[in-house]
Write a protein that holds these residues in place. Structure first.
Motif, PDB file in Angstrom:
ATOM      1  N   VAL A  37       0.826  -1.204   0.000  1.00  0.00           N
ATOM      2  CA  VAL A  37       0.000   0.000   0.000  1.00  0.00           C
ATOM      3  C   VAL A  37       0.862   1.257   0.000  1.00  0.00           C
ATOM      4  O   VAL A  37       1.837   1.358   0.735  1.00  0.00           O
ATOM      5  CB  VAL A  37      -0.926   0.022   1.238  1.00  0.00           C
ATOM      6  CG1 VAL A  37      -1.770   1.280   1.264  1.00  0.00           C
ATOM      7  CG2 VAL A  37      -1.812  -1.200   1.246  1.00  0.00           C
ATOM      8  N   ASP A  38       0.447   2.221  -0.819  1.00  0.00           N
ATOM      9  CA  ASP A  38       1.096   3.528  -0.902  1.00  0.00           C
ATOM     10  C   ASP A  38       0.002   4.572  -0.698  1.00  0.00           C
ATOM     11  O   ASP A  38      -0.951   4.640  -1.463  1.00  0.00           O
ATOM     12  CB  ASP A  38       1.746   3.692  -2.274  1.00  0.00           C
ATOM     13  CG  ASP A  38       2.306   5.089  -2.533  1.00  0.00           C
ATOM     14  OD1 ASP A  38       2.262   5.956  -1.632  1.00  0.00           O
ATOM     15  OD2 ASP A  38       2.774   5.315  -3.662  1.00  0.00           O
ATOM     16  N   ARG A  39       0.123   5.377   0.337  1.00  0.00           N
ATOM     17  CA  ARG A  39      -0.869   6.423   0.636  1.00  0.00           C
ATOM     18  C   ARG A  39      -0.343   7.827   0.340  1.00  0.00           C
ATOM     19  O   ARG A  39      -0.958   8.817   0.711  1.00  0.00           O
ATOM     20  CB  ARG A  39      -1.305   6.329   2.093  1.00  0.00           C
ATOM     21  CG  ARG A  39      -2.006   5.012   2.415  1.00  0.00           C
ATOM     22  CD  ARG A  39      -2.378   4.919   3.886  1.00  0.00           C
ATOM     23  NE  ARG A  39      -2.835   3.589   4.227  1.00  0.00           N
ATOM     24  CZ  ARG A  39      -4.051   3.125   4.019  1.00  0.00           C
ATOM     25  NH1 ARG A  39      -4.952   3.894   3.460  1.00  0.00           N
ATOM     26  NH2 ARG A  39      -4.378   1.895   4.356  1.00  0.00           N
ATOM     27  N   SER A  40       0.782   7.911  -0.350  1.00  0.00           N
ATOM     28  CA  SER A  40       1.400   9.217  -0.589  1.00  0.00           C
ATOM     29  C   SER A  40       0.609  10.089  -1.568  1.00  0.00           C
ATOM     30  O   SER A  40       0.853  11.283  -1.648  1.00  0.00           O
ATOM     31  CB  SER A  40       2.836   9.043  -1.090  1.00  0.00           C
ATOM     32  OG  SER A  40       2.854   8.412  -2.364  1.00  0.00           O
ATOM     33  N   LYS A  42      -2.797  10.211  -1.443  1.00  0.00           N
ATOM     34  CA  LYS A  42      -4.131  10.333  -0.854  1.00  0.00           C
ATOM     35  C   LYS A  42      -4.686  11.744  -1.039  1.00  0.00           C
ATOM     36  O   LYS A  42      -4.012  12.730  -0.775  1.00  0.00           O
ATOM     37  CB  LYS A  42      -4.078   9.988   0.638  1.00  0.00           C
ATOM     38  CG  LYS A  42      -5.439   9.950   1.300  1.00  0.00           C
ATOM     39  CD  LYS A  42      -5.332   9.481   2.745  1.00  0.00           C
ATOM     40  CE  LYS A  42      -6.707   9.400   3.371  1.00  0.00           C
ATOM     41  NZ  LYS A  42      -6.638   8.872   4.731  1.00  0.00           N
ATOM     42  N   GLU A 157      -8.171   9.981  -4.690  1.00  0.00           N
ATOM     43  CA  GLU A 157      -7.438   8.761  -4.365  1.00  0.00           C
ATOM     44  C   GLU A 157      -7.407   8.531  -2.857  1.00  0.00           C
ATOM     45  O   GLU A 157      -7.181   9.453  -2.083  1.00  0.00           O
ATOM     46  CB  GLU A 157      -6.008   8.844  -4.915  1.00  0.00           C
ATOM     47  CG  GLU A 157      -5.235   7.563  -4.705  1.00  0.00           C
ATOM     48  CD  GLU A 157      -3.915   7.516  -5.461  1.00  0.00           C
ATOM     49  OE1 GLU A 157      -2.982   6.877  -4.935  1.00  0.00           O
ATOM     50  OE2 GLU A 157      -3.811   8.098  -6.562  1.00  0.00           O
ATOM     51  N   ARG A 158      -7.627   7.283  -2.449  1.00  0.00           N
ATOM     52  CA  ARG A 158      -7.498   6.866  -1.041  1.00  0.00           C
ATOM     53  C   ARG A 158      -6.139   6.209  -0.825  1.00  0.00           C
ATOM     54  O   ARG A 158      -5.455   6.480   0.141  1.00  0.00           O
ATOM     55  CB  ARG A 158      -8.598   5.873  -0.654  1.00  0.00           C
ATOM     56  CG  ARG A 158     -10.017   6.363  -0.872  1.00  0.00           C
ATOM     57  CD  ARG A 158     -10.401   7.463   0.045  1.00  0.00           C
ATOM     58  NE  ARG A 158     -10.877   6.901   1.296  1.00  0.00           N
ATOM     59  CZ  ARG A 158     -11.006   7.609   2.410  1.00  0.00           C
ATOM     60  NH1 ARG A 158     -10.715   8.867   2.427  1.00  0.00           N
ATOM     61  NH2 ARG A 158     -11.434   7.058   3.498  1.00  0.00           N
ATOM     62  N   TRP A 159      -5.791   5.269  -1.729  1.00  0.00           N
ATOM     63  CA  TRP A 159      -4.520   4.563  -1.673  1.00  0.00           C
ATOM     64  C   TRP A 159      -4.288   3.869  -3.008  1.00  0.00           C
ATOM     65  O   TRP A 159      -5.194   3.792  -3.832  1.00  0.00           O
ATOM     66  CB  TRP A 159      -4.457   3.543  -0.537  1.00  0.00           C
ATOM     67  CG  TRP A 159      -5.638   2.616  -0.403  1.00  0.00           C
ATOM     68  CD1 TRP A 159      -6.629   2.699   0.536  1.00  0.00           C
ATOM     69  CD2 TRP A 159      -5.971   1.474  -1.217  1.00  0.00           C
ATOM     70  NE1 TRP A 159      -7.551   1.692   0.350  1.00  0.00           N
ATOM     71  CE2 TRP A 159      -7.166   0.916  -0.718  1.00  0.00           C
ATOM     72  CE3 TRP A 159      -5.385   0.866  -2.313  1.00  0.00           C
ATOM     73  CZ2 TRP A 159      -7.767  -0.204  -1.280  1.00  0.00           C
ATOM     74  CZ3 TRP A 159      -5.984  -0.255  -2.886  1.00  0.00           C
ATOM     75  CH2 TRP A 159      -7.160  -0.780  -2.348  1.00  0.00           C
ATOM     76  N   GLU A 178     -12.086   0.844   3.531  1.00  0.00           N
ATOM     77  CA  GLU A 178     -11.923   2.286   3.424  1.00  0.00           C
ATOM     78  C   GLU A 178     -12.784   2.889   2.321  1.00  0.00           C
ATOM     79  O   GLU A 178     -12.997   4.095   2.285  1.00  0.00           O
ATOM     80  CB  GLU A 178     -10.450   2.621   3.172  1.00  0.00           C
ATOM     81  CG  GLU A 178      -9.554   2.232   4.319  1.00  0.00           C
ATOM     82  CD  GLU A 178      -8.101   2.551   4.051  1.00  0.00           C
ATOM     83  OE1 GLU A 178      -7.824   3.586   3.407  1.00  0.00           O
ATOM     84  OE2 GLU A 178      -7.242   1.776   4.500  1.00  0.00           O
TER      85      GLU A 178
END
Length: 185
Positions: A37-40, A42, A157-159, A178
């Motif tokens: 997972v990448d949340r950068s 978000k 975008e969430r992730w 989510e």
């Protein structure tokens, strides 16, 4: 030489470098090392890049606003992509109406070959979305396939998840929980 071939096969099974659609792919770069997972990104808006819908018409991600959307970027030459497609297909069926699921082929071949590929593999619920110019992958700065991005109902975008995942498994269900959360502001 045998060791090099085995090493390349092992690396190819982890993720596919979108710039080299051959069996002799180079070792993945820094982006490939971060499977998961990448949340950068978000909160970022979905890119306004067109691709082809299953009927061959032009569409972009804005057309899917109104409910959460899971967008998978894949290619027929990418073994991990092909491995996860059936789980995405089952997810699309199971969550129909509450979560949009589209898999957008990044193959340069004609859309008819993408449809034939999906048919051959029994993938009936995803549709032959096609981006032969890889505009969506470029706009999202996707360097490794498969990459899957979750957008909220407002197109934010969430992730994103890099690498293959069983989209019907426990890890995916936790991530997909989510999707029902309020939009990112």
């Amino acid at each position: 030489m045998r060791l090099i071939v085995l090493l390349l096969i092992g690396l190819a099974s982890q993720a596919c470098d979108r710039q080299k659609p051959t069996a002799e792919q180079a070792a993945p770069g820094p982006a490939a090392a971060a499977k998961g997972v990448d949340r950068s990104h978000k909160g970022e808006a979905a890119p306004k890049v067109g691709f082809h819908d299953p009927d061959g018409g032009d569409v972009d991600l804005a057309a899917f606003r109104g409910k959460p959307l899971l967008v998978n970027l894949w290619a027929s030459w990418c073994a991990p992509c092909v491995k996860e497609l059936p789980t995405l297909d089952r997810l699309a069926s199971a969550r129909d109406g509450e979560l949009g699921v589209i898999a957008v082929s990044q193959d340069m071949a004609p859309q008819t070959s993408v449809k034939a590929f999906l048919d051959t593999h029994g993938i009936a619920g995803l549709g032959a979305f096609h981006d032969p110019d890889m505009g969506l992958a470029s706009a999202l700065d996707v360097r490794v396939m498969p990459t899957t991005v979750l957008y909220d109902a407002d197109g934010r975008e969430r992730w994103r998840f890099t690498g293959d995942l069983d989209w019907t498994g426990t890890e995916a269900q936790k991530l997909l929980a989510e999707a029902s959360l309020a939009a990112v502001r």
